[in-house]
Design a protein around this motif. Structure first.
Motif, PDB file in Angstrom:
ATOM      1  N   LEU C  74      -2.770  -9.261   0.316  1.00  0.00           N
ATOM      2  CA  LEU C  74      -3.987  -9.034  -0.904  1.00  0.00           C
ATOM      3  C   LEU C  74      -5.291  -7.843   0.903  1.00  0.00           C
ATOM      4  N   LEU C  75      -4.544  -8.626   1.303  1.00  0.00           N
ATOM      5  CA  LEU C  75      -5.750  -8.571   2.804  1.00  0.00           C
ATOM      6  C   LEU C  75      -5.245  -7.181   3.628  1.00  0.00           C
ATOM      7  N   PHE C  76      -3.900  -7.245   3.523  1.00  0.00           N
ATOM      8  CA  PHE C  76      -2.770  -6.219   4.111  1.00  0.00           C
ATOM      9  C   PHE C  76      -3.225  -4.541   3.407  1.00  0.00           C
ATOM     10  N   ALA C  77      -3.083  -5.018   1.835  1.00  0.00           N
ATOM     11  CA  ALA C  77      -3.327  -3.686   1.191  1.00  0.00           C
ATOM     12  C   ALA C  77      -4.831  -3.426   0.990  1.00  0.00           C
ATOM     13  N   PHE C  78      -6.416  -4.141   0.592  1.00  0.00           N
ATOM     14  CA  PHE C  78      -7.084  -4.037   0.122  1.00  0.00           C
ATOM     15  C   PHE C  78      -8.001  -3.326   1.343  1.00  0.00           C
ATOM     16  N   VAL C  79      -7.707  -4.380   2.450  1.00  0.00           N
ATOM     17  CA  VAL C  79      -9.424  -4.611   4.117  1.00  0.00           C
ATOM     18  C   VAL C  79      -8.153  -3.645   5.158  1.00  0.00           C
ATOM     19  N   GLY C  80      -6.616  -3.924   4.728  1.00  0.00           N
ATOM     20  CA  GLY C  80      -5.719  -2.724   5.906  1.00  0.00           C
ATOM     21  C   GLY C  80      -6.898  -1.155   5.888  1.00  0.00           C
ATOM     22  N   PRO C  81      -6.411  -1.238   4.864  1.00  0.00           N
ATOM     23  CA  PRO C  81      -7.092   0.733   4.796  1.00  0.00           C
ATOM     24  C   PRO C  81      -8.248   1.137   5.994  1.00  0.00           C
ATOM     25  N   SER C  82      -9.308  -0.046   5.833  1.00  0.00           N
ATOM     26  CA  SER C  82     -10.422  -0.102   6.907  1.00  0.00           C
ATOM     27  C   SER C  82     -10.753  -0.553   8.521  1.00  0.00           C
ATOM     28  N   LEU C  83      -8.920  -1.046   8.208  1.00  0.00           N
ATOM     29  CA  LEU C  83      -9.227  -1.129   9.884  1.00  0.00           C
ATOM     30  C   LEU C  83      -8.193  -0.116  10.583  1.00  0.00           C
ATOM     31  N   VAL C  84      -6.960   0.378   9.615  1.00  0.00           N
ATOM     32  CA  VAL C  84      -6.926   1.555  10.332  1.00  0.00           C
ATOM     33  C   VAL C  84      -7.400   3.031  10.381  1.00  0.00           C
ATOM     34  N   ASP C 222       0.859   8.344   8.042  1.00  0.00           N
ATOM     35  CA  ASP C 222       0.694   7.610   8.999  1.00  0.00           C
ATOM     36  C   ASP C 222       1.252   6.379   8.237  1.00  0.00           C
ATOM     37  N   LEU C 223       2.431   5.810   8.607  1.00  0.00           N
ATOM     38  CA  LEU C 223       3.240   5.110   7.131  1.00  0.00           C
ATOM     39  C   LEU C 223       2.836   3.918   6.934  1.00  0.00           C
ATOM     40  N   MET C 224       1.879   3.096   7.970  1.00  0.00           N
ATOM     41  CA  MET C 224       1.411   1.914   7.852  1.00  0.00           C
ATOM     42  C   MET C 224      -0.213   2.229   6.723  1.00  0.00           C
ATOM     43  N   ALA C 225      -0.381   3.349   7.273  1.00  0.00           N
ATOM     44  CA  ALA C 225      -1.922   3.595   6.115  1.00  0.00           C
ATOM     45  C   ALA C 225      -0.768   3.927   4.660  1.00  0.00           C
ATOM     46  N   ARG C 226       0.277   4.440   4.552  1.00  0.00           N
ATOM     47  CA  ARG C 226       0.654   4.926   3.332  1.00  0.00           C
ATOM     48  C   ARG C 226       0.763   3.697   3.059  1.00  0.00           C
ATOM     49  N   THR C 227       1.561   2.615   3.244  1.00  0.00           N
ATOM     50  CA  THR C 227       2.281   1.528   2.792  1.00  0.00           C
ATOM     51  C   THR C 227       1.225   0.534   2.365  1.00  0.00           C
ATOM     52  N   MET C 228       0.429   0.737   3.251  1.00  0.00           N
ATOM     53  CA  MET C 228      -1.253  -0.238   2.866  1.00  0.00           C
ATOM     54  C   MET C 228      -1.613   0.112   1.202  1.00  0.00           C
ATOM     55  N   TYR C 229      -1.934   1.679   0.969  1.00  0.00           N
ATOM     56  CA  TYR C 229      -1.832   2.060   0.337  1.00  0.00           C
ATOM     57  C   TYR C 229      -1.489   2.128  -1.260  1.00  0.00           C
ATOM     58  N   GLY C 230      -0.036   2.403  -0.553  1.00  0.00           N
ATOM     59  CA  GLY C 230       1.413   2.441  -1.864  1.00  0.00           C
ATOM     60  C   GLY C 230       0.887   0.777  -2.378  1.00  0.00           C
ATOM     61  N   ALA C 231       0.814  -0.458  -1.691  1.00  0.00           N
ATOM     62  CA  ALA C 231       1.363  -1.888  -1.683  1.00  0.00           C
ATOM     63  C   ALA C 231      -0.504  -1.778  -2.764  1.00  0.00           C
ATOM     64  N   GLN C 232      -1.603  -0.858  -2.561  1.00  0.00           N
ATOM     65  CA  GLN C 232      -2.617  -1.586  -3.067  1.00  0.00           C
ATOM     66  C   GLN C 232      -2.888  -0.943  -4.654  1.00  0.00           C
ATOM     67  N   VAL C 233      -2.349  -0.046  -4.890  1.00  0.00           N
ATOM     68  CA  VAL C 233      -1.782   1.249  -5.971  1.00  0.00           C
ATOM     69  C   VAL C 233      -0.667   0.381  -6.342  1.00  0.00           C
ATOM     70  N   SER C 234       0.378  -0.408  -6.091  1.00  0.00           N
ATOM     71  CA  SER C 234       0.826  -0.757  -6.607  1.00  0.00           C
ATOM     72  C   SER C 234       0.690  -2.226  -7.440  1.00  0.00           C
ATOM     73  N   ILE C 235      -0.262  -3.062  -6.538  1.00  0.00           N
ATOM     74  CA  ILE C 235      -0.790  -4.783  -6.604  1.00  0.00           C
ATOM     75  C   ILE C 235      -2.227  -4.383  -8.083  1.00  0.00           C
ATOM     76  N   ILE C 236      -2.096  -2.602  -7.982  1.00  0.00           N
ATOM     77  CA  ILE C 236      -3.371  -2.395  -8.808  1.00  0.00           C
ATOM     78  C   ILE C 236      -3.033  -2.249 -10.320  1.00  0.00           C
ATOM     79  N   ILE C 237      -1.609  -1.772  -9.999  1.00  0.00           N
ATOM     80  CA  ILE C 237      -0.615  -1.126 -11.193  1.00  0.00           C
ATOM     81  C   ILE C 237      -0.149  -2.906 -12.040  1.00  0.00           C
ATOM     82  N   GLY C 238       0.115  -3.492 -10.896  1.00  0.00           N
ATOM     83  CA  GLY C 238       0.425  -4.869 -11.571  1.00  0.00           C
ATOM     84  C   GLY C 238      -0.157  -5.489 -12.505  1.00  0.00           C
TER      85      GLY C 238
END
Lengths: 336, 313, 455
Positions: C74-84, C222-238
């Motif tokens: 969750l931190l990776f997905a939601f806090v991560g994007p603001s650190l990258v 940047d794939l890390m930014a995309r993975t973070m965002y993708g995880a965010q989208v996936s978790i929100i969808i879930g």
């Protein structure tokens, strides 16, 4: 009782359950001996350890329960030293057991006949299918099931509760065991069926010369069928004696309480039932003194401090209560 | 039994009709039409509409579908193989065959591997073997089919070059390996987990205690008394599995380039090839419905308490 | 115990012996008071259902680890994007197809600067157009000082360099003037003041180039930014899908179970019907059907709910609709089963007999009892929604670029699997870990909440 007459002897048996919350002493040092052809009732409320004690005899204790002390001797053999395979061969063959709820105790997906015959074949590999079937039918007839031949091929759900318990009894007795442990066999049944099953057990006991340990919380049932009675409370036997002593000269306050809380048809119908107040103790944190003390109407200071020793009133009638010692001290030595 | 099956078949036909109606509604709601392209003139489109009866009112079109289906006529493809019988495309070009082969292999594997694994785990519960199996199955149900499929592809076909990345028409055993493993692994793991749980559940039942008190051997206890009872929830699960395997096969077929039904369905949706969409939906739905019926009958064989006529929905 | 049993018979033994054996005195046989009696009973604290459940959950090591890992996700997905410093949709033209931690030529050059100045800002490394900073007023805050300046076109393909100790602290260095060792051939000073003009924009200087931890894709994202965002989208969808399923399923199931009779019969036939539809076919059709109309609707309604949903995109919204239409049936069945089971319980009968209203019975009796299985089912619904979304994205029907979900990232990575296998690795691992931890948490909740296991 002479040693040779003793079928099973339990000495200072201790069983504990090791739960994450701590050790629960379900059975805390009980001793008794049972002769051939004798019926002993074990009475107590739920959680008093009466079933656990029975399970340890037949080796059905499951994790996290363990026998941690004492001995069980069956016809001179130490049961606790048996290997699992020896225990398996012993179970169902020398000692068998019937349980409380006949609705759930039979496997729903196999026929009654199949389950009866299995009890035979797992102890006697050489028996032929026909012989096993014949013996199973014979047993079903013995327990009073009509059309036994047809009933053999039916499934448990096609049997009524009473019928299932009869089938359970047939299954338990099919190997002619020396000891039958009956764990509340009538509790789940209707009152009329209860009487029938008790009657059946009584007559079969005479006929097959089986000893029975009859576990129940129902004193009425005990009076019906037992020769001797052990009253259990919180893992200990508080009073033991033959059935007349227990019923007519109860000594322990708990036994008296039990009797007072039981409706009696033979006496004054207007007499009020007196419940035993309080709830059973928490076996995780047993009190230092007598287990029954917190609920006892006649509790003394010593009762809260020390566990009472047994007082022997002769003829196998024993009771563990400080009050007996108080009386003895008041009367002085040799009050007889 | 016969009357029960008859009743179920009638219900199935009703269900299929409703599914047809839903599909018909949805596919007509897709924007565009099969003949739309840069080259096509409005006249040509109109002509094609007339030819295939798409100019008629929707209700008439639907009635035609139903009556044709009742006569066993699935119509002709409008776009992908214009003019070819849909029945021919599905059944004679091997598309249905391929998907069925793949699906059945995966289902069989799920049952033949999953159930024994679950039994072993339950039988040896608390041991390292149980622990290992639990880790494997828990991870197994968390890996999406397409991830596993691509991993297999990347390792076995691309890196090690042991297998051909294109499984094609599944003609030999080797071509089966990757698609079937990727399709079935989730179900193997799920069935194993389910078997373990229901087995442990069964082992705690009173009748197991009775059998133990009789002196039945532990092996017999597990394999005879517990297993048959614990199969009941597993069988219940096999109905939905069929539908799930169809889902999985879409991914597997596209990853391994297998020209099966799943891939064809996706293409037909994208191409708005109405008769193909309709026929695929009906055929696959029928498959799921038949599977559910088979499961209900299997239920009866395992559990004598259930009489088919009054099983609770 | 056995010895005591043999020895002490009150009618044969001298009471003196007993006195000695147990150290008795006459006061011991005084009646004990109620308070004394109560004092020996250690009352076990009565624990509430939830506290008890939480205790059991905590005792479950695997579930606790899973919970911890999920919180990390969750931190990776939601806090991560603001650190990258990279955006999920930003395309960095000079940084295409990089391996993990690899720097592009430009980035390497700029990175070399880090030893030779305090901080810098490279327009050349900014996404999209090369003139990331348009003409206008800007200011920089660094070390307690403010540098305000006006940017000109010269800022293109250059680096703003801040070197406090230098004669001119703020200067502009052309990319072509930077040498491999990080020194520069020449620089142009930037005129600056201490007070920024009104409406000036702040520029954040960096002292190092942030690495592309997961590498970049073919479009330079940047794939890390995309993975973070993708995880965010996936978790929100879930989570959203699970909530939709929970709401629809429990209401439907509760109505069906409580109404009983003909209503129940019809409602359950509908459930059965939905059960026998191969959902995926309908889902695929729905996705195609809904995409264009939804997009059109979003375009027409840019404010309010329309705008909110529009941000999510037609793909995701149609996934929600699919869940609302098809995936609630399991939940409905479970809730109905619970309701039927609970309806038979004596306490509910008693409540009915006492004249309690249906609403009260639902609130006071049914809900608290059913809540355990609701929580478990909802929790296990999240991974299945994430699965479905990734499946649809994999087939090209889920979210559309530049948006990302873990499924679409995997799908994108597949096209280049032979050349860049790492691109599949990160989103696939992320997806697997999220689903795995959610499953484990669900299992833990089942053990903790299922009253059948309560001893």
């Amino acid at each position: 009782m002479r040693e040779t007459d003793t079928l099973i002897k339990v000495e200072d048996l201790r069983v504990s359950f090791f739960t994450p919350a701590g050790e629960v002493k379900a059975v805390d040092g009980i001793s008794y001996a049972l002769g051939y052809n004798e019926v002993m009732g074990v009475v107590g409320e739920s959680g008093s350890g009466k079933s656990v004690e029975a399970y340890s005899i037949i080796g059905l204790l499951q994790n996290p329960g363990r026998v941690i002390g004492g001995s069980i001797t069956f016809e001179g053999e130490d049961l606790l030293a048996y290997t699992p395979e020896q225990m398996r061969q012993f179970r169902g063959n020398k000692v068998s057991m019937i349980f409380q709820n006949p609705m759930t105790c039979l496997n729903p997906v196999y026929t009654i006949g199949d389950q009866l015959m299995e009890a035979l074949t797992c102890h006697d590999k050489s028996i032929s299918r026909q012989d096993a079937r014949a013996r199973a039918i014979e047993m079903l007839e013995l327990v009073g099931i009509n059309n036994a031949d047809k009933r053999m091929d039916q499934y448990p759900h096609e049997f009524s509760g009473g019928m299932r318990q009869r089938a359970m009894i047939a299954m338990a007795l099919i190997c002619k065991p020396k000891l039958l442990i009956a764990d509340e066999p009538t509790t789940a049944l209707d009152v009329t069926i209860q009487a029938q099953i008790l009657e059946l057990m009584k007559s079969l006991q005479k006929q097959e010369n089986t000893s029975i340990i009859f576990i129940t919380h129902n004193l009425g049932v005990v009076a019906e069928i037992c020769d001797r009675v052990s009253v259990m409370y919180a893992g200990k036997i508080v009073e033991q004696g033959n059935v007349n002593d227990i019923f007519y000269q109860p000594l322990h306050p708990y036994t008296r309480g039990l009797l007072a809380s039981m409706p009696r048809l033979d006496e004054d119908a207007h007499e009020r039932l007196i419940p035993i107040e309080g709830t059973p103790i928490d076996l995780l944190n047993p009190p230092k003194g007598c287990n029954f003390a917190p609920r006892c109407k006649d509790c003394r200071k010593i009762c809260l401090r020390e566990k009472p020793p047994y007082a022997d009133f002769g003829d196998g009638h024993i009771s563990a209560c400080w009050l007996h010692f108080m009386e003895a001290m008041n009367k002085g030595v040799g009050a007889e | 039994m016969a009357s029960y099956i008859l009743k179920r078949i009638l219900a199935a036909i009703g269900t299929l009709l409703i599914i047809m109606a839903i599909t018909f509604f949805l596919m007509n709601a897709i924007p565009g039409n099969p003949f739309l392209s840069e080259k096509a003139s409005p006249q040509a489109i109109e002509l094609a509409f007339k030819k295939y009866g798409l100019d008629k009112p929707l209700i008439v079109q639907f009635r035609n579908y139903v009556s044709n289906y009742l006569h066993g006529d699935l119509g002709v493809s409008l776009k992908m193989q214009e003019g070819t019988d849909v029945a021919k495309i599905l059944f004679q070009q091997g598309k249905f065959d391929l998907s069925i082969k793949l699906g059945i292999s995966a289902l069989v594997l799920a049952v033949l591997i999953g159930i024994p694994l679950g039994c072993i785990a339950a039988y040896r519960r608390g041991t390292w073997l149980d622990g290992l199996l639990r880790v494997m199955t828990t991870v197994g149900v968390a890996i999406p089919t397409f991830v596993l499929a691509t991993l297999l592809l990347a390792v076995l076909a691309v890196q090690l070059r042991w297998l051909d990345p294109k499984s094609g028409s599944l003609t030999d055993f080797r071509s089966f390996i990757m698609p079937v493993i990727s399709l079935s692994s989730y179900y193997i793991c799920y069935v194993a987990k389910l078997t373990r749980t229901s087995m442990l559940d069964a082992i705690n039942q009173d009748y197991i205690r009775t059998a133990r008190a009789k002196g039945v051997k532990t092996r017999v206890l597990v394999l005879k008394h517990a297993l048959r009872n614990s199969l009941i929830p597993v069988i219940t699960y096999l109905g939905p599995v069929t539908a799930g395997i169809i889902t999985g096969s879409f991914v597997v077929e596209s990853t391994f380039q297998i020209p099966g039904l799943g891939k064809y369905f996706v293409q037909s949706v994208l191409n708005r090839d109405y008769p193909v969409i309709m026929a695929t939906t009906v055929v696959l739905s029928a498959l799921v419905i038949v599977m559910n019926l088979v499961v209900d009958i299997a239920y009866r064989l395992v559990d004598p308490r259930i009489t088919l006529t009054n099983r609770e929905g | 115990m056995k010895e005591r049993f043999a020895k002490i018979s009150p009618f044969q033994v001298d009471p003196k012996e007993i006195e000695q054996a147990f150290g008795l005195n006459s006061g011991d046989f005084e009646a004990a008071s109620e308070t004394e009696k109560e004092s020996v009973v250690e009352k076990r604290k009565s624990v509430s259902y939830w506290r008890d459940a939480w205790r059991r959950f905590r005792a479950n090591t695997v579930s606790m680890i899973a919970l911890f890992v999920f919180i990390l996700c969750l931190l990776f997905a939601f806090v991560g994007p603001s650190l990258v410093p990279y955006g999920y949709g930003d395309q960095y033209r000079s940084s295409q197809k990089l391996s993990p931690f690899e720097l592009s030529k430009d980035e390497a050059k700029v990175e070399a600067l880090s030893g030779h100045c305090d901080a810098f800002y490279a327009t050349a490394l900014q996404p999209g157009s090369l003139t990331a900073i348009k003409k206008g007023d800007y200011f920089i805050r660094f070390g307690g000082k403010t540098y305000a300046f006006t940017a000109s076109k010269a800022i293109e393909k250059s680096v703003i360099v801040l070197d406090v100790k230098a004669e001119e602290p703020l200067m502009l260095v052309k990319m072509s003037d930077i040498q491999d060792d990080g020194t520069w051939k020449k620089s142009t000073p930037i005129e600056h003041t201490d007070t920024p003009a009104e409406g000036a924009a702040e520029i954040k200087l960096i002292s190092r180039v942030f690495p592309h931890v997961f590498g970049t894709d073919s479009a330079g994202r940047d794939l890390m930014a995309r993975t973070m965002y993708g995880a965010q989208v996936s978790i929100i969808i879930g989570i959203s899908a699970a909530i939709i399923v929970l709401l629809i399923g429990s209401v439907y199931g509760a109505i069906s179970g409580l109404a009983g009779g003909a209503v129940d019969f019809v409602m359950m036939r509908i459930v059965e019907l939905i059960y026998s539809i191969p959902e995926v076919l309908i889902v695929l059709l729905l996705q195609v059907v809904l995409k264009d109309p939804l997009q059109a609707w979003f375009d027409a309604h840019k404010t309010g709910i329309g705008g909110m949903l529009g941000d999510l995109g037609a793909g995701i919204v149609s996934i929600f609709i699919t869940f609302a239409l098809l995936y609630w049936v399991t939940m409905a069945r479970i809730v109905r089963g619970q309701v039927l089971q609970l309806r038979k319980q004596e306490y509910v009968t008693a409540a009915v007999a006492l004249g309690a209203t249906s609403g009260r019975i639902i609130k006071r009796h049914l809900l608290p009892n059913a809540v355990g299985s609701l929580v478990i089912t909802t929790c296990l619904q999240i991974p299945s929604a994430i699965f479905l979304e990734s499946f649809l994205s994999f087939l090209g029907l889920g979210v559309s670029a530049p948006m990302a979900s873990l499924g679409s990232l995997c799908s994108d990575a597949l096209e280049t699997i032979t050349l860049f296998p790492h691109r599949l690795f990160y989103p696939a691992i992320m997806l697997t870990v999220i689903v795995l931890t959610l499953n484990l948490i669900g299992d833990g909740l089942r053990d903790a909440l299922d009253p059948r296991l309560k001893k």
